[in-house]
Motif scaffolding. Sequence first.
Motif, PDB file in Angstrom:
ATOM      1  N   MET A 106      39.389  13.992  38.612  1.00 29.95           N
ATOM      2  CA  MET A 106      39.110  15.141  38.271  1.00 29.95           C
ATOM      3  C   MET A 106      38.265  16.514  39.886  1.00 29.95           C
ATOM      4  O   MET A 106      37.475  16.694  40.534  1.00 29.95           O
ATOM      5  N   SER A 107      39.686  17.269  40.369  1.00 31.64           N
ATOM      6  CA  SER A 107      39.472  17.856  41.507  1.00 31.64           C
ATOM      7  C   SER A 107      40.162  18.974  41.478  1.00 31.64           C
ATOM      8  O   SER A 107      40.948  19.447  40.364  1.00 31.64           O
ATOM      9  N   ASN A 133      35.267  14.951  41.145  1.00 29.01           N
ATOM     10  CA  ASN A 133      35.943  13.914  41.832  1.00 29.01           C
ATOM     11  C   ASN A 133      36.075  12.272  41.074  1.00 29.01           C
ATOM     12  O   ASN A 133      36.174  11.715  42.072  1.00 29.01           O
ATOM     13  N   ASP A 134      35.287  12.560  40.196  1.00 28.48           N
ATOM     14  CA  ASP A 134      35.554  11.152  39.035  1.00 28.48           C
ATOM     15  C   ASP A 134      36.875  10.770  38.619  1.00 28.48           C
ATOM     16  O   ASP A 134      37.925  11.845  38.553  1.00 28.48           O
ATOM     17  N   LYS A 135      37.736   9.073  38.521  1.00 31.63           N
ATOM     18  CA  LYS A 135      38.468   9.237  38.267  1.00 31.63           C
ATOM     19  C   LYS A 135      38.732   9.491  36.657  1.00 31.63           C
ATOM     20  O   LYS A 135      37.404   9.212  35.797  1.00 31.63           O
ATOM     21  N   PHE A 136      40.004   9.687  35.998  1.00 32.58           N
ATOM     22  CA  PHE A 136      40.369  10.125  34.912  1.00 32.58           C
ATOM     23  C   PHE A 136      40.937   8.828  34.411  1.00 32.58           C
ATOM     24  O   PHE A 136      40.926   7.794  35.332  1.00 32.58           O
ATOM     25  N   PRO A 137      40.175   7.953  33.205  1.00 30.25           N
ATOM     26  CA  PRO A 137      40.405   6.715  32.718  1.00 30.25           C
ATOM     27  C   PRO A 137      42.258   6.603  33.169  1.00 30.25           C
ATOM     28  O   PRO A 137      42.296   5.657  33.259  1.00 30.25           O
ATOM     29  N   GLU A 138      42.452   7.101  33.087  1.00 28.12           N
ATOM     30  CA  GLU A 138      44.554   7.183  33.260  1.00 28.12           C
ATOM     31  C   GLU A 138      44.436   8.753  33.769  1.00 28.12           C
ATOM     32  O   GLU A 138      44.026   9.512  33.451  1.00 28.12           O
ATOM     33  N   PRO A 139      46.112   8.670  34.613  1.00 25.31           N
ATOM     34  CA  PRO A 139      46.316   9.754  35.195  1.00 25.31           C
ATOM     35  C   PRO A 139      46.353  10.938  34.277  1.00 25.31           C
ATOM     36  O   PRO A 139      47.371  10.501  33.078  1.00 25.31           O
TER      37      PRO A 139
END
Length: 317
Positions: A106-107, A133-139
């Motif tokens: 999330m950027s 900037n957290d990672k999404f569970p999947e793209p």
Amino acid sequence: MSNTITKTNFNFPGQESVYKGKVRDVYSLEDDLLVMIASDRLSAFDVVMPKGIPYKGQILNQIATKMMEKTSDIVPNWLEATPDPNVAVGKKCEPFKVEMVIRGYMSGHAAREYNAGRRELCGVTLPEGLKENDKFPEPLITPATKAEHGDHDEDISQENIIKRGIVSEEDYLKLEDYTRKLFQRGTEIAAKQDLILVDTKYEFGKTAEGEIVLIDEIHTPDSSRYFYKNGYKERQEKGEAQKQLSKEFVRQWLISNGFQGLEGQSVPEMSDEYIESVSERYIELYENITGEIFQKGDVSNIETRIQNNVESYLKNR
């Protein structure tokens, strides 16, 4: 200041038409051949900056070429040759009027939307409780309509793309499949360089034979955002900004100088010193993304160099 190429006015053998985009100029030749010139123009917030960035076109063209070669086994592409540092030559395609944007984190635009309180992007629901900037569970695939020169790209959902007939359902599902495969490969390539591929966009076209192929640039700092892998988790835990490789540093400079491409805003003056610093950052991006030392092209007369190299290629093709 190094010489730059910001405008092109070539006349190649067999030339039929020219399309001038924000950064690239595309020359259509007979026999369904395209000559794509990567200029040194810099675009941010869908606005082309007044000054060129030395070596930027060469950097984008050479990264894109390397990445096309590294993904050609999973997705066919348009590229035939690169006869000049700033030039790619390939088969003419009918471009799809959407950019396939895919986000692993999330950027950027997604974070700006999220921080404004919106929890849906391009018809995709965003989870609660995320930090920038957290990672999404999947793209997440968040497409955008392809803007004409001077207009803004617009977010659009899969449903609206198909409903409005911009892309057929059959073709769109193939674009999504290719997008996920390319992002996975790009993620693997980045990891080998201790980088994280955060988000990127892909553009596709259809050949005269009806084959869907990858076109334009791929995994460059203009089309993609990278984080340095080392220290990513620690920075997230502390709520610190991530170290990144992209042209986001230009966007942030523009924002800090009162420009976001909005009506009534003027592009701030970029000094020669700032232009040189941007050029140096692009060279740094090239070397970090490819793991190779950047070899500067001869910029004493870029236009003549391109004309000669393209004509030589066409003659011997």
